[in-house]
Design an enzyme around this catalytic site. Structure first.
Site, PDB file in Angstrom:
ATOM      1  N   ARG A 189      25.018  -2.909   6.957  1.00 18.63           N
ATOM      2  CA  ARG A 189      25.075  -2.018   5.560  1.00 18.63           C
ATOM      3  C   ARG A 189      25.129  -0.499   6.177  1.00 18.63           C
ATOM      4  NH1 ARG A 189      20.331  -1.794   1.455  1.00 18.63           N
ATOM      5  NH2 ARG A 189      19.134  -1.953   3.501  1.00 18.63           N
ATOM      6  N   ARG A 222       9.726  -6.306   6.486  1.00 17.36           N
ATOM      7  CA  ARG A 222       9.946  -6.098   5.189  1.00 17.36           C
ATOM      8  C   ARG A 222       9.932  -7.588   4.653  1.00 17.36           C
ATOM      9  NH1 ARG A 222      15.247  -2.619   6.199  1.00 17.36           N
ATOM     10  NH2 ARG A 222      15.870  -3.001   3.896  1.00 17.36           N
ATOM     11  N   ARG A 252      20.596   3.250   7.473  1.00 14.95           N
ATOM     12  CA  ARG A 252      19.386   3.382   7.183  1.00 14.95           C
ATOM     13  C   ARG A 252      18.325   3.453   8.284  1.00 14.95           C
ATOM     14  NH1 ARG A 252      17.677   0.694   1.459  1.00 14.95           N
ATOM     15  NH2 ARG A 252      15.911   0.063   2.834  1.00 14.95           N
ATOM     16  N   ARG A 291       6.614  -4.253  -6.670  1.00 15.19           N
ATOM     17  CA  ARG A 291       6.605  -5.092  -5.399  1.00 15.19           C
ATOM     18  C   ARG A 291       5.292  -5.645  -5.479  1.00 15.19           C
ATOM     19  NH1 ARG A 291      11.111  -2.115  -2.868  1.00 15.19           N
ATOM     20  NH2 ARG A 291      11.539  -3.084  -0.986  1.00 15.19           N
ATOM     21  N   LYS A 293      20.123  -5.645  -4.737  1.00  9.48           N
ATOM     22  CA  LYS A 293      19.903  -5.263  -5.904  1.00  9.48           C
ATOM     23  C   LYS A 293      20.382  -3.801  -6.154  1.00  9.48           C
ATOM     24  CE  LYS A 293      15.651  -5.077  -4.220  1.00  9.48           C
ATOM     25  NZ  LYS A 293      15.737  -5.561  -2.627  1.00  9.48           N
TER      26      LYS A 293
HETATM   27  P1  AP5 Z   1      22.010  -3.657  -1.178  1.00  8.88           P
HETATM   28  O1  AP5 Z   1      22.708  -3.752  -2.518  1.00  8.88           O
HETATM   29  O2  AP5 Z   1      21.814  -2.475  -0.393  1.00  8.88           O
HETATM   30  O3  AP5 Z   1      20.718  -4.820  -1.084  1.00  8.88           O
HETATM   31  P2  AP5 Z   1      19.150  -4.443  -1.726  1.00  8.88           P
HETATM   32  O4  AP5 Z   1      18.499  -5.524  -2.272  1.00  8.88           O
HETATM   33  O5  AP5 Z   1      19.187  -2.881  -2.456  1.00  8.88           O
HETATM   34  O6  AP5 Z   1      18.438  -3.896  -0.350  1.00  8.88           O
HETATM   35  P3  AP5 Z   1      17.446  -2.996   0.132  1.00  8.88           P
HETATM   36  O7  AP5 Z   1      17.088  -3.065   1.528  1.00  8.88           O
HETATM   37  O8  AP5 Z   1      17.830  -1.518  -0.187  1.00  8.88           O
HETATM   38  O9  AP5 Z   1      16.291  -3.261  -0.313  1.00  8.88           O
HETATM   39  P4  AP5 Z   1      14.796  -3.173  -0.043  1.00  8.88           P
HETATM   40  O10 AP5 Z   1      14.177  -3.742  -1.210  1.00  8.88           O
HETATM   41  O11 AP5 Z   1      14.529  -3.617   1.445  1.00  8.88           O
HETATM   42  O12 AP5 Z   1      14.664  -1.420   0.084  1.00  8.88           O
HETATM   43  P5  AP5 Z   1      14.293  -0.068  -0.672  1.00  8.88           P
HETATM   44  O13 AP5 Z   1      15.099   0.687  -0.524  1.00  8.88           O
HETATM   45  O14 AP5 Z   1      13.877  -0.852  -1.981  1.00  8.88           O
HETATM   46  O15 AP5 Z   1      22.936  -4.476  -0.317  1.00  8.88           O
HETATM   47  C1  AP5 Z   1      22.567  -5.027   1.154  1.00  8.88           C
HETATM   48  C2  AP5 Z   1      24.040  -5.246   1.753  1.00  8.88           C
HETATM   49  O16 AP5 Z   1      24.693  -6.235   1.477  1.00  8.88           O
HETATM   50  C3  AP5 Z   1      25.032  -3.758   1.426  1.00  8.88           C
HETATM   51  O17 AP5 Z   1      25.940  -3.644   2.609  1.00  8.88           O
HETATM   52  C4  AP5 Z   1      26.186  -4.560   0.421  1.00  8.88           C
HETATM   53  O18 AP5 Z   1      27.315  -4.222   0.788  1.00  8.88           O
HETATM   54  C5  AP5 Z   1      26.128  -6.047   0.739  1.00  8.88           C
HETATM   55  N1  AP5 Z   1      26.127  -6.747  -0.332  1.00  8.88           N
HETATM   56  C6  AP5 Z   1      25.491  -6.765  -1.267  1.00  8.88           C
HETATM   57  N2  AP5 Z   1      25.612  -7.775  -2.247  1.00  8.88           N
HETATM   58  C7  AP5 Z   1      26.278  -8.435  -1.720  1.00  8.88           C
HETATM   59  C8  AP5 Z   1      27.288  -9.771  -1.870  1.00  8.88           C
HETATM   60  N3  AP5 Z   1      27.012 -10.498  -3.111  1.00  8.88           N
HETATM   61  N4  AP5 Z   1      27.942 -10.492  -1.023  1.00  8.88           N
HETATM   62  C9  AP5 Z   1      28.056  -9.765   0.101  1.00  8.88           C
HETATM   63  N5  AP5 Z   1      27.650  -8.620   0.490  1.00  8.88           N
HETATM   64  C10 AP5 Z   1      26.716  -8.007  -0.467  1.00  8.88           C
HETATM   65  O19 AP5 Z   1      12.700  -0.015   0.176  1.00  8.88           O
HETATM   66  C11 AP5 Z   1      12.709   0.404   1.293  1.00  8.88           C
HETATM   67  C12 AP5 Z   1      11.351   0.675   1.736  1.00  8.88           C
HETATM   68  O20 AP5 Z   1      10.682   1.541   0.747  1.00  8.88           O
HETATM   69  C13 AP5 Z   1      10.492  -0.462   1.823  1.00  8.88           C
HETATM   70  O21 AP5 Z   1      10.663  -1.176   2.755  1.00  8.88           O
HETATM   71  C14 AP5 Z   1       9.014   0.157   1.548  1.00  8.88           C
HETATM   72  O22 AP5 Z   1       8.483   0.600   2.751  1.00  8.88           O
HETATM   73  C15 AP5 Z   1       9.443   1.334   0.524  1.00  8.88           C
HETATM   74  N6  AP5 Z   1       9.224   0.763  -0.829  1.00  8.88           N
HETATM   75  C16 AP5 Z   1      10.686   0.813  -1.847  1.00  8.88           C
HETATM   76  N7  AP5 Z   1       9.926   0.442  -3.038  1.00  8.88           N
HETATM   77  C17 AP5 Z   1       8.692   0.182  -2.739  1.00  8.88           C
HETATM   78  C18 AP5 Z   1       7.386  -0.207  -3.629  1.00  8.88           C
HETATM   79  N8  AP5 Z   1       7.803  -0.370  -5.100  1.00  8.88           N
HETATM   80  N9  AP5 Z   1       6.190  -0.177  -3.345  1.00  8.88           N
HETATM   81  C19 AP5 Z   1       6.052   0.053  -1.949  1.00  8.88           C
HETATM   82  N10 AP5 Z   1       6.997   0.369  -1.150  1.00  8.88           N
HETATM   83  C20 AP5 Z   1       8.046   0.637  -1.686  1.00  8.88           C
END
Ligand code: AP5
Length: 219
Positions: free
Chosen positions: A127, A172, A161, A88, A14
């Site tokens: 990552r 997660r 991270r 979410r 994402k």
């Molecule tokens: P990346 O693009 O970083 O993936 P992502 O989907 O953004 O993954 P996240 O881990 O950031 O999502 P998340 O939803 O767990 O975390 P968030 O920060 O929102 O890609 C991942 C890796 O793969 C990278 O190394 C990239 O280079 C590689 N890659 C990407 N695309 C690729 C492809 N096509 N092919 C090969 N490699 C590829 O949330 C973190 C925490 O915050 C949550 O756990 C929760 O505690 C809290 N939180 C956040 N939002 C909320 C909410 N709305 N409600 C409640 N708690 C929340």
């Protein structure tokens, strides 16, 4: 101007795709993960609570994230919003619908990025991110051109991270399937859901996104 949600499990890509859309289309990325990571560095009581929840892989309360999104939406202008990691829960989805309605806006598409669990584990464990500009890298699929230096801004502040570990990822993923995946049906029923193959190469995923954003007329 289009408002979209990127929906998918941790590591689906994402953030990677949102950054491309910002660069190529001038859209505004609203990542609740990034907002919460900023909040945790503030040293406030709220920041400390948020840090403990995030490190364990749980979800922060709806009240906190809805407040953060509402504030950012008010202060941002661009060619549409990309909601990245929000909503979410069904409660967050209802709140977003109400916020958009109040400001005379609507959602155009919810793009579900489908990726198998075993690939998510590999993506998360490889990552790393630039602490200065936020560019996202991967040990195998997207390494920096020069080891230890960000390709985009030249910073050497590359970080992993705190929640990118096997134990937190398990929680997660469970949270995603229990609380977030019901949104797939929620948005399908509103005719907004578009599902794409998140397993493809980064540029091919971007093409699939562009097909959703700029649908070609059927001849
Ligand atoms: P990346 O693009 O970083 O993936 P992502 O989907 O953004 O993954 P996240 O881990 O950031 O999502 P998340 O939803 O767990 O975390 P968030 O920060 O929102 O890609 C991942 C890796 O793969 C990278 O190394 C990239 O280079 C590689 N890659 C990407 N695309 C690729 C492809 N096509 N092919 C090969 N490699 C590829 O949330 C973190 C925490 O915050 C949550 O756990 C929760 O505690 C809290 N939180 C956040 N939002 C909320 C909410 N709305 N409600 C409640 N708690 C929340």
């Amino acid at each position: 101007m289009k408002n979209i949600i990127l929906l998918g499990p941790p590591g689906a890509g994402k953030g990677t795709q949102a950054r491309k859309l910002v660069e190529e289309r001038g859209m505004v990325q609203l990542s609740t993960g990034d907002m919460l990571r900023e909040a945790r560095t503030s040293g406030t009581d709220m920041g400390k609570k948020v840090a403990a929840v995030m490190d364990g892989g749980g979800l922060v309360t709806d009240e906190i994230v809805i407040g953060l999104i509402e504030e950012k939406m008010k202060g941002s202008r661009g060619a549409g919003f990309i909601f990245d990691g929000f909503p979410r829960t069904l409660g967050q989805a209802d709140a977003l619908g109400a916020m958009l309605k109040r400001s005379g806006q609507h959602l155009d598409s919810v793009i579900e990025m489908r990726v198998d669990d075993d690939v998510l584990v590999r993506r998360i464990s490889g990552r790393y991110t630039c602490g200065n500009c936020g560019e996202v890298y991967h040990d195998e699929t997207k390494p920096t051109a020069k080891a230890g230096t960000c390709d985009v801004c030249g910073s050497t502040d590359l970080k992993r991270r705190a929640d990118d570990n096997a134990e937190s990822l398990k929680t997660r993923l469970m949270e995603y399937y229990k609380k977030t995946s019901p949104l797939i049906g929620y948005y399908y029923a509103q005719h907004l859901l578009r599902s794409i193959d998140g397993l493809a190469e980064i540029d091919d995923v971007a093409k699939a996104m562009a097909d959703v954003l700029d649908p070609q007329p059927v001849s």
